[in-house]
Design a protein around this motif. Structure first.
Motif, short mmCIF file in Angstrom:
data_model
loop_
_atom_site.label_atom_id
_atom_site.label_comp_id
_atom_site.label_asym_id
_atom_site.label_seq_id
_atom_site.Cartn_x
_atom_site.Cartn_y
_atom_site.Cartn_z
N ALA A 1 -8.68 -0.57 -6.15
CA ALA A 1 -8.78 0.80 -5.65
C ALA A 1 -7.76 1.09 -4.56
CB ALA A 1 -10.20 1.06 -5.12
N GLN A 2 -7.13 0.03 -4.01
CA GLN A 2 -6.24 0.21 -2.87
C GLN A 2 -4.76 0.21 -3.25
OE1 GLN A 2 -7.52 0.86 0.17
NE2 GLN A 2 -9.53 0.76 -0.83
N THR A 3 -4.37 -0.63 -4.20
CA THR A 3 -2.94 -0.77 -4.52
C THR A 3 -2.73 -0.89 -6.03
OG1 THR A 3 -2.84 -3.21 -4.52
CG2 THR A 3 -2.67 -2.10 -2.38
N LYS A 4 -1.46 -0.91 -6.42
CA LYS A 4 -1.08 -1.06 -7.82
C LYS A 4 -0.54 -2.47 -8.11
CE LYS A 4 -0.30 3.86 -8.49
NZ LYS A 4 0.66 4.96 -8.77
N LEU A 5 -1.03 -3.44 -7.34
CA LEU A 5 -0.67 -4.82 -7.61
C LEU A 5 -1.13 -5.23 -9.00
CD1 LEU A 5 -1.44 -6.69 -4.27
CD2 LEU A 5 0.77 -6.61 -5.43
N CYS A 6 -0.28 -5.99 -9.68
CA CYS A 6 -0.64 -6.49 -11.01
C CYS A 6 -1.76 -7.52 -10.91
CB CYS A 6 0.57 -7.12 -11.69
SG CYS A 6 1.75 -5.92 -12.31
N ASN A 7 -2.42 -7.72 -12.04
CA ASN A 7 -3.50 -8.69 -12.14
C ASN A 7 -2.92 -10.10 -12.34
OD1 ASN A 7 -6.30 -9.07 -12.07
ND2 ASN A 7 -6.40 -9.24 -14.29
N HIS A 8 -1.97 -10.43 -11.48
CA HIS A 8 -1.21 -11.67 -11.64
C HIS A 8 -0.65 -12.08 -10.29
CE1 HIS A 8 2.68 -13.83 -12.38
NE2 HIS A 8 1.89 -14.53 -13.15
N THR B 1 0.83 -1.20 0.00
CA THR B 1 0.00 0.00 0.00
C THR B 1 0.86 1.25 0.00
OG1 THR B 1 -1.76 -1.17 1.18
CG2 THR B 1 -1.83 1.23 1.21
N ALA B 2 1.93 1.25 0.79
CA ALA B 2 2.81 2.41 0.87
C ALA B 2 3.56 2.64 -0.44
CB ALA B 2 3.81 2.24 2.01
#
Length: 464
Positions: free
Chosen positions: A262-269, A230-231
């Protein structure tokens, strides 16, 4: 007679075996040699003054492959009597003094936890002409002494923890990399900001069991992986975050929540090793989870990300594996529909509990099962690739295509390589690319839209 130091014109060569952790360790060793000794990298082993083999002990006959490589290097460097050969990584930690006995021309042996001392060991070797060894486990010390990354990597590795406490029955890693130790949260964030400064758009968080990360905060409380993700997601310039390798037993609710777009920039993987689809075999492997638990993780994640793509690791032919156990693995493959998975035949690692198990599965059976498994894995991977044709999706451009100089290459969120017409000016940007064709190991596409949404890099004051 002591070796002469000639740092101004010296070159180093590093060959890396194994995982992303080793790749990152090699990067750090290279940075250290450049800054401490002003050495320059070379891709030609025969012209190097220092040759480093960064080893991995996971696969079958790892040690023998190391000594074979060292023998080839000895011949390549035969005319260059001042060249120093070093062995680093997990095999170095495991074999230690045995390396000097079997390959007496090796001058430096250094473990994965002491790579920050490579520069000093190299200096001592040159000065005294004596062999140098350090395979100790000084906790997380190496990150306090290694120089920050100065290279521009669009996709950059960031090691957040070291070691492993899981002690899976087949794995040598806990014995070669030591116990789990997490880096302080502030140290990780400082390095993340530094990576953004040097051009990173994607950060890949690394650890043997990366979702066991618990980094100290200033108030002595701990941040878990979800909080760290998140950070980092809030840093200007970061477009994507990935992490590897994770363990199903440590995949908690906070990490599942972090997959909320909406919370993080994690990949869709997600890469989540399962190793077997049989609960009986998982218990023998000491994996400490069930197939049902594994499936529930994926189902909850797909509630957050319906199109989440999952890759995995699978071991075939573990001691005692029956046809029924293997069919359970095949059923799991069909249930999850893995994308881009890694599968291999079990081979015993000396010193691990599994190496003491009676293995009655014939090699011919193991090979036949592996072939069937890989065929099924390939089927699902091809289905996913076919579904991508015609879709327009974001691609992070990493560089010029390896095969066509008039094309560029990048990755989709599910970690597929895409090649398409473009120029070097697109490197480091996020493009909307329409997938037009599936090839054997990659995809082809064309630019559908160009949105240079790069943020200003972080200032030096922000990075302090």
């Amino acid at each position: 007679m002591a070796r002469q130091m000639q740092t101004s014109s010296q070159r180093y060569f590093i060959k890396t075996q194994g995982c992303q952790m080793n790749e990152r360790d090699s990067e750090m060793m290279g940075n250290q040699l450049q800054q401490q000794h002003q050495m320059q990298p070379t891709t030609n082993v025969s012209e190097a003054d220092l040759v480093i083999l960064n080893t991995c002990s996971i696969r079958e006959k790892a040690q023998e492959k190391v000594f074979s490589e060292l023998g080839r290097w000895k011949k390549s460097l035969g005319y260059k009597e001042n060249a120093v050969i070093a062995v680093a990584g997990c095999v170095a930690s495991q074999e230690a003094e045995q390396i000097f006995k079997r390959a007496p021309f090796v001058q430096i042996v250094i473990g994965p936890q002491t790579i920050h001392r490579l520069g000093d060991l190299y200096s001592a070797c040159r000065r005294t002409n004596q062999k140098q060894i350090d395979v100790s486990f000084p906790a997380i010390e190496k990150f306090d002494h290694l120089p920050m990354n100065t290279r521009s990597n669009i996709s950059a590795y960031l090691t957040i923890m070291e070691g492993c406490n899981k002690f899976c029955s087949y794995c040598i890693v806990p014995y070669t990399r030591g116990e789990e130790i997490s880096r302080n949260f502030s140290d990780v964030m400082h390095e993340a900001k530094s990576l953004v400064q040097t051009g990173a758009r994607e950060i890949i968080l690394l650890g043997q069991n990366v979702n066991d990360y618990y980094g100290k905060l200033h108030d002595d409380t701990e941040a878990n992986l979800a909080l760290l993700i998140t950070a980092i997601s809030q840093l200007n310039g970061i477009e994507r975050i990935r992490f590897t390798t994770s363990h199903p037993q440590a995949f908690d609710e906070t990490l599942i929540e972090a997959y909320d777009p909406a919370q993080t920039k994690l990949c869709n993987h997600l890469h989540l090793p399962v190793q077997s689809g049989s609960n009986r075999i998982l218990k023998k492997m000491k994996r400490d989870y069930t197939v049902e638990h594994y499936i529930s993780i994926i189902e909850r994640l797909r509630d957050k990300r319906p199109n989440l793509r999952v890759s995995t690791d699978i071991i075939v032919g573990f001691p005692g594996e029956t046809e029924s156990d293997f069919e359970a693995t095949m059923q799991l493959v069909d249930t999850i529909k893995f994308d881009q998975s890694f599968s291999f035949i079990y081979s015993p690692r000396p010193g691990t509990p599994a190496s003491e198990l009676i293995d009655e599965v014939p090699l011919s059976t193991k090979k036949e099962r592996l072939a069937r498994l890989q065929q099924r894995l390939k089927y699902h991977a091809n289905q996913i690739a076919n579904e991508m044709i015609g879709e327009t999706m974001p691609v992070l451009v990493e560089g010029i295509s390896k095969k066509r100089k008039n094309e560029i290459s990048g990755r989709t969120e599910n970690n597929r390589i895409v090649n398409f017409p473009g120029t070097a000016a697109h490197i480091g940007t996020m493009l909307s690319v329409q997938i037009t064709e599936k090839q054997e190991n990659s995809l082809r596409g064309r630019i559908a839209a160009f949105h240079d949404n790069r943020q200003p890099v972080i200032s030096a004051s922000e990075c302090a």
